[in-house]
Every structure is written in C-alpha cells, then in structure tokens.
Design a protein around this motif. Structure first.
Motif, mmCIF file in Angstrom:
data_model
loop_
_atom_site.group_PDB
_atom_site.id
_atom_site.type_symbol
_atom_site.label_atom_id
_atom_site.label_comp_id
_atom_site.label_asym_id
_atom_site.label_seq_id
_atom_site.Cartn_x
_atom_site.Cartn_y
_atom_site.Cartn_z
ATOM 1 N N PHE A 171 0.539 -1.083 -0.043
ATOM 2 C CA PHE A 171 -0.096 0.041 0.014
ATOM 3 C C PHE A 171 0.885 1.482 0.002
ATOM 4 C CE2 PHE A 171 -2.782 -2.968 2.584
ATOM 5 C CZ PHE A 171 -3.580 -3.296 1.503
ATOM 6 N N THR A 172 2.160 1.096 0.229
ATOM 7 C CA THR A 172 3.144 2.083 0.117
ATOM 8 C C THR A 172 4.200 1.989 -0.595
ATOM 9 O OG1 THR A 172 4.307 1.563 1.909
ATOM 10 C CG2 THR A 172 2.593 2.835 2.446
ATOM 11 N N GLY A 173 5.005 3.108 -1.116
ATOM 12 C CA GLY A 173 6.159 3.159 -1.900
ATOM 13 C C GLY A 173 7.356 2.434 -1.043
ATOM 14 N N ALA A 174 7.292 2.856 0.062
ATOM 15 C CA ALA A 174 8.305 2.096 1.042
ATOM 16 C C ALA A 174 8.102 0.439 1.102
ATOM 17 C CB ALA A 174 8.423 2.784 2.475
ATOM 18 N N TYR A 201 9.793 -10.260 -8.567
ATOM 19 C CA TYR A 201 8.276 -10.295 -9.355
ATOM 20 C C TYR A 201 8.416 -10.416 -11.109
ATOM 21 C CZ TYR A 201 6.819 -9.270 -4.538
ATOM 22 O OH TYR A 201 6.572 -9.382 -3.250
ATOM 23 N N ASP A 202 7.625 -11.010 -11.556
ATOM 24 C CA ASP A 202 7.426 -10.977 -13.132
ATOM 25 C C ASP A 202 6.711 -9.518 -13.442
ATOM 26 O OD1 ASP A 202 8.474 -13.884 -13.574
ATOM 27 O OD2 ASP A 202 6.974 -14.127 -12.207
ATOM 28 N N PHE A 203 5.996 -9.156 -12.576
ATOM 29 C CA PHE A 203 5.357 -8.114 -12.843
ATOM 30 C C PHE A 203 5.121 -7.171 -11.507
ATOM 31 C CE2 PHE A 203 3.704 -10.615 -16.280
ATOM 32 C CZ PHE A 203 3.615 -9.485 -17.178
ATOM 33 N N VAL A 204 5.318 -5.928 -11.809
ATOM 34 C CA VAL A 204 4.964 -4.960 -10.837
ATOM 35 C C VAL A 204 3.979 -3.911 -11.100
ATOM 36 C CG1 VAL A 204 5.663 -3.006 -9.248
ATOM 37 C CG2 VAL A 204 7.237 -5.208 -9.841
ATOM 38 N N LEU A 205 2.620 -3.861 -10.752
ATOM 39 C CA LEU A 205 1.468 -2.982 -10.941
ATOM 40 C C LEU A 205 1.749 -1.851 -10.330
ATOM 41 C CD1 LEU A 205 -0.986 -5.912 -11.477
ATOM 42 C CD2 LEU A 205 0.491 -4.988 -13.003
ATOM 43 N N LEU A 206 1.973 -0.671 -10.873
ATOM 44 C CA LEU A 206 2.402 0.368 -9.854
ATOM 45 C C LEU A 206 1.520 1.515 -9.924
ATOM 46 C CD1 LEU A 206 4.732 1.499 -8.197
ATOM 47 C CD2 LEU A 206 5.937 1.894 -10.342
ATOM 48 N N ASP A 207 0.680 1.871 -9.071
ATOM 49 C CA ASP A 207 0.094 3.310 -9.014
ATOM 50 C C ASP A 207 0.963 4.438 -8.752
ATOM 51 O OD1 ASP A 207 -2.004 4.977 -8.370
ATOM 52 O OD2 ASP A 207 -2.059 4.697 -6.192
ATOM 53 N N ILE A 208 0.673 5.466 -9.433
ATOM 54 C CA ILE A 208 1.476 6.597 -9.421
ATOM 55 C C ILE A 208 1.219 7.416 -8.119
ATOM 56 C CG2 ILE A 208 2.058 8.801 -10.610
ATOM 57 C CD1 ILE A 208 3.342 6.346 -11.753
ATOM 58 N N GLY A 252 4.901 7.044 -7.902
ATOM 59 C CA GLY A 252 5.328 5.837 -8.457
ATOM 60 C C GLY A 252 6.513 5.825 -9.352
ATOM 61 N N PHE A 253 6.614 7.109 -9.796
ATOM 62 C CA PHE A 253 7.731 7.250 -10.815
ATOM 63 C C PHE A 253 8.993 7.112 -10.048
ATOM 64 C CE2 PHE A 253 4.626 10.221 -12.985
ATOM 65 C CZ PHE A 253 4.358 8.949 -14.009
ATOM 66 N N GLU A 254 9.111 7.633 -8.955
ATOM 67 C CA GLU A 254 10.287 7.349 -8.050
ATOM 68 C C GLU A 254 10.605 5.929 -7.608
ATOM 69 O OE1 GLU A 254 12.400 9.846 -7.321
ATOM 70 O OE2 GLU A 254 11.095 11.104 -8.310
ATOM 71 N N ILE A 255 9.680 4.975 -7.494
ATOM 72 C CA ILE A 255 9.802 3.487 -7.433
ATOM 73 C C ILE A 255 10.176 3.255 -8.841
ATOM 74 C CG2 ILE A 255 8.612 1.670 -6.734
ATOM 75 C CD1 ILE A 255 7.490 3.081 -4.755
ATOM 76 N N LEU A 256 9.793 3.479 -9.709
ATOM 77 C CA LEU A 256 10.054 3.094 -11.070
ATOM 78 C C LEU A 256 11.622 3.489 -11.326
ATOM 79 C CD1 LEU A 256 9.321 1.608 -13.628
ATOM 80 C CD2 LEU A 256 8.589 3.682 -14.446
ATOM 81 N N LYS A 257 11.952 4.662 -10.831
ATOM 82 C CA LYS A 257 13.460 5.083 -11.224
ATOM 83 C C LYS A 257 14.396 4.037 -10.521
ATOM 84 C CE LYS A 257 12.789 10.052 -11.800
ATOM 85 N NZ LYS A 257 12.772 11.233 -10.797
ATOM 86 N N GLU A 258 14.074 3.960 -8.957
ATOM 87 C CA GLU A 258 14.971 3.490 -8.099
ATOM 88 C C GLU A 258 14.963 1.823 -8.415
ATOM 89 O OE1 GLU A 258 16.284 4.754 -5.695
ATOM 90 O OE2 GLU A 258 17.127 3.093 -4.567
ATOM 91 N N ALA A 259 13.729 1.424 -8.964
ATOM 92 C CA ALA A 259 13.950 -0.216 -9.405
ATOM 93 C C ALA A 259 14.726 -0.400 -10.648
ATOM 94 C CB ALA A 259 12.619 -0.498 -9.843
#
Ligand code: CA
Length: 225
Positions: A31-34, A45-52, A59-66
């Motif tokens: 439920f949280t980015g952390a 994970y094969d997939f990450v379904l990412l809310d922004i 969510g963009f920060e998570i995507l960058k970090e990943a």
C-alpha cells in the motif's frame, strides 16, 4: 508467475488481487512505496503493477529506483491522472505499459500477457558495482571482462549489498537474506563475516575495493563511486 500490486486504494488492490489470483497468478500487495521497494528487494516479481499516487511517494520514483538497481520485473503504470505527460514519463522511465484508471481487469490481464509475449527470452540486465559487472540472470561477475568466480552465497551477498547501495545492512539483515528466516540452532553470526572476508579477498584481487565498507558494530555498506 509473481505479481506485486502497488496500490493504496484498498478496494482496487483487493479486486486486482482476487482477479489475478483466479487467473493463476501469485499476488502480493503493497500500500506504500516504501513497502513496495522492500518487497522488490526481497522477492523477484514478474510484474509490478504500479500506482502513481501513493501516500509516501510517487510511483515514478519507485520505477526510477527499481530500474537503477536492475530490478527486471515488467512494470505497468496505473494512473488516475489523465495527462499524457504521465504516460510519456512512465514509458521514458522504462515502464512496459500504462493503464489509465478506471480500467477493466480483463484489459489489465490482456496487457500483462502481451508484455510476456514481447519480453519472452529477452534482455539481460547488468548491474555495475564500481566496475564489477554483475549479470544477475546468468549469475556471473566480471571485472574488465575477467570473470570473478564467487560461491552462491558470496554472489547473493554482493547482489543484496549492491541493491541496497549506500545503506548500512546489519549482519542479521544479511544473514536473514542469505540463509532465510529459519536458521539452525548452531547458526553463528560470524558466518556472515567469513563470507564477507572471502568475497572481499576475491574482489580485491582485481581492483581496489575501498567502497566496500565495514560499519563497526553494525554491518556492511557498499558505497557508489
Ligand atoms: Ca493511489
């Protein structure tokens, strides 16, 4: 197939979880980015379904970090925002697809299958650890194209430290990651030090490794150069 659903709207994440589970996928929910990042470091994970729009981050920060850490899940960005900028930004950052809310669950599932078909047998991601190139998929490490031979535990240890670059990891965190939650009674916390010592020796044979730091009384940290 493992899926991480990152969505703070509980009803929506629950619906996705139920639907995708019925399609035979294994779902975790954050439920949280952390929490999402934490789960991504630990699981694959094969997939990450990412809310922004998340409560603690974007969510963009998570995507960058990943992406920076060569997490090789397929990302589908979910956003309520209508601006096409979001879509472009998401795809620029390396998302595999984009869905605007509200979306239908069969549509989500169809997009996931399309990504699988597209990605099948594709791409090897390499992590650069201060000149040591780690290919996680093929489990190889090289320095200036010379192979560095590591044991399985040394490899996992280095990968885990690299994923958490810049952060101090305690001996117990490392131990838990390398040996799992359940440990034998005769487990000795010095094991991790022994593995680190061996790993360092192997790396130092190729190049200086002052970036591989011991944090006295706590554990270890890899510093990016
Ligand atoms: Ca949200």
């Amino acid at each position: 197939m493992n899926v991480l659903i990152v969505e703070d709207e509980r009803s929506l994440s629950h619906e996705m979880e139920i639907y995708l589970t019925k399609q035979g996928l294994h779902c975790d929910v954050a439920f949280t980015g952390a929490k999402a990042l934490e789960m991504m470091w630990v699981n694959s994970y094969d997939f990450v379904l990412l809310d922004i729009g998340l409560p603690d981050t974007n969510g963009f920060e998570i995507l960058k970090e990943a992406k920076k850490n060569a997490i090789d899940s397929a990302f589908i960005v979910l956003t309520a925002r209508s601006e096409t900028d979001d879509k472009i930004l998401g795809l620029d950052l390396g998302a595999d697809d984009y869905l605007a809310k509200p979306f239908s669950l069969p549509e989500l599932h169809a997009r996931m299958q399309a990504i699988l078909r597209r990605k099948h047998g594709l791409k090897v991601q390499i992590i650069d650890i201060n000149g040591f190139m780690m290919d996680y998929q093929n489990r190889t490490l090289t320095y200036e194209e010379t192979p560095v031979v590591l044991t399985k535990k040394e490899f996992d240890l280095l990968h885990y430290l690299a994923l958490h670059k810049g952060r101090v990891l305690s001996r117990s965190q490392l131990t838990e990651h390398i040996w799992g939650d359940v440990m034998d009674d005769d487990y000795d916390s010095n094991y991790i030090d022994v593995h680190v010592k061996n790993l360092r020796k192997k790396l130092a044979a190729h190049a200086p490794i002052e970036w591989f730091e011991t944090v006295r009384g706590i554990g270890y940290r890899l510093n990016a150069q």
